[in-house]
Design a protein around this motif. Structure first.
Motif, mmCIF file in Angstrom:
data_model
loop_
_atom_site.group_PDB
_atom_site.id
_atom_site.type_symbol
_atom_site.label_atom_id
_atom_site.label_comp_id
_atom_site.label_asym_id
_atom_site.label_seq_id
_atom_site.Cartn_x
_atom_site.Cartn_y
_atom_site.Cartn_z
ATOM 1 N N ASP A 46 2.926 49.635 -11.403
ATOM 2 C CA ASP A 46 2.959 48.451 -12.265
ATOM 3 C C ASP A 46 4.040 48.719 -13.320
ATOM 4 N N THR A 47 5.088 47.918 -13.327
ATOM 5 C CA THR A 47 6.220 48.234 -14.217
ATOM 6 C C THR A 47 5.792 48.230 -15.694
ATOM 7 N N ASP A 48 4.934 47.273 -16.076
ATOM 8 C CA ASP A 48 4.494 47.237 -17.480
ATOM 9 C C ASP A 48 3.788 48.536 -17.874
ATOM 10 N N SER A 49 2.877 49.006 -16.997
ATOM 11 C CA SER A 49 2.126 50.231 -17.328
ATOM 12 C C SER A 49 3.060 51.435 -17.407
ATOM 13 N N GLU A 50 4.044 51.485 -16.489
ATOM 14 C CA GLU A 50 4.963 52.632 -16.499
ATOM 15 C C GLU A 50 5.824 52.633 -17.765
ATOM 16 N N ILE A 51 6.244 51.441 -18.173
ATOM 17 C CA ILE A 51 7.061 51.355 -19.398
ATOM 18 C C ILE A 51 6.220 51.769 -20.603
ATOM 19 N N GLU A 52 4.969 51.340 -20.638
ATOM 20 C CA GLU A 52 4.078 51.726 -21.749
ATOM 21 C C GLU A 52 3.869 53.238 -21.756
ATOM 22 N N GLN A 79 3.528 46.526 -28.989
ATOM 23 C CA GLN A 79 4.176 47.362 -30.028
ATOM 24 C C GLN A 79 5.692 47.444 -29.811
ATOM 25 N N ILE A 80 6.108 47.561 -28.547
ATOM 26 C CA ILE A 80 7.561 47.626 -28.283
ATOM 27 C C ILE A 80 8.226 46.337 -28.785
ATOM 28 N N PHE A 81 7.622 45.181 -28.455
ATOM 29 C CA PHE A 81 8.173 43.896 -28.915
ATOM 30 C C PHE A 81 8.252 43.872 -30.441
ATOM 31 N N ARG A 126 10.610 47.245 -31.735
ATOM 32 C CA ARG A 126 11.994 47.398 -31.259
ATOM 33 C C ARG A 126 12.606 46.096 -30.774
ATOM 34 N N GLY A 127 11.774 45.055 -30.613
ATOM 35 C CA GLY A 127 12.299 43.745 -30.204
ATOM 36 C C GLY A 127 12.264 43.552 -28.692
ATOM 37 N N GLU A 128 12.311 42.260 -28.281
ATOM 38 C CA GLU A 128 12.209 41.941 -26.850
ATOM 39 C C GLU A 128 13.359 42.546 -26.051
ATOM 40 N N GLU A 129 14.561 42.531 -26.624
ATOM 41 C CA GLU A 129 15.721 43.019 -25.879
ATOM 42 C C GLU A 129 15.552 44.490 -25.481
ATOM 43 N N ALA A 130 14.974 45.290 -26.376
ATOM 44 C CA ALA A 130 14.737 46.712 -26.060
ATOM 45 C C ALA A 130 13.760 46.822 -24.895
ATOM 46 N N PHE A 131 12.763 45.944 -24.889
ATOM 47 C CA PHE A 131 11.811 45.952 -23.772
ATOM 48 C C PHE A 131 12.522 45.578 -22.477
#
Ligand code: S3P
Length: 184
Positions: free
Chosen positions: A42-48, A57-59, A62-67
């Protein structure tokens, strides 16, 4: 609407699930993984996991672009030359197909399956969930309709297979994907 497809089908056994938030990508992906006996990502879980914090928290920090950058980096790391050749089932975040470079990557990763759901179904699934920053608004239904209008053409263009999911069980959706993948 095959004439608008951006690509031909990958010959890998992998399946990439795309679609709007709450369209059931993770649940269907787990079911496919169980049925086909291949690993699920799951890409979301791996990024987290890599970031050590939640997407919300990333949004915020660090903002959406960083995500979005993290999403593209992570998808790139799944390419067979980086990861090895075994098949995988990948559930992607709803924004993945928006970037052309992501669409190029996912088409190389496997058969791209778009899980379609109505705004009403999406709303029912996400209404008590605060983990999706883009839907934390006063009127989530309005936002869902607006974003779906912007995105549905892109999802269709990126997909090899489109599956209607409204009113269907995960198990049946997974079976339909397996059947239709064999037929292409
Ligand atoms: C997003 C979808 C989310 C997550 C992030 C942004 C989007 O994933 O990646 O909140 O832009 O549609 P899900 O589709 O798994 O909810």
């Amino acid at each position: 609407m095959t004439e608008n497809k951006e690509h031909t089908v990958s010959d890998s056994g992998s399946i990439v699930l795309i679609g709007f938030m709450g369209s059931g990508k993770s649940s269907v992906g787990r079911r496919l993984s169980y049925r086909l006996k291949i690993p699920f990502i799951d890409t979301d879980s791996e990024i987290e996991r890599t970031a050590g914090c939640t997407i919300a928290q990333i949004f915020k920090e660090r903002g959406e672009e960083a995500f979005r950058e993290a999403e593209t980096d992570y998808l790139g790391s799944l390419m067979p030359e980086k990861r090895g050749k075994g098949s995988i089932i990948i559930s992607t975040g709803g924004g993945v197909p928006l970037r052309k470079e992501n669409r190029t990557i996912i088409k190389k990763l496997g058969t791209v399956v778009y899980l379609k759901a109505s705004p009403e179904t999406i709303y029912e699934r996400i209404k008590d969930d605060t983990s999706r920053p883009l839907l934390n608004t006063d009127d989530p239904m309005k936002k869902i309709r607006m974003m779906m209008q912007e995105r549905s053409g892109i999802y269709s263009m990126a997909a090899d297979i489109e599956v209607d999911t409204d009113g269907k069980l995960c198990r049946d959706i997974a079976d339909e994907i397996i059947r239709r993948k064999k037929a292409i």
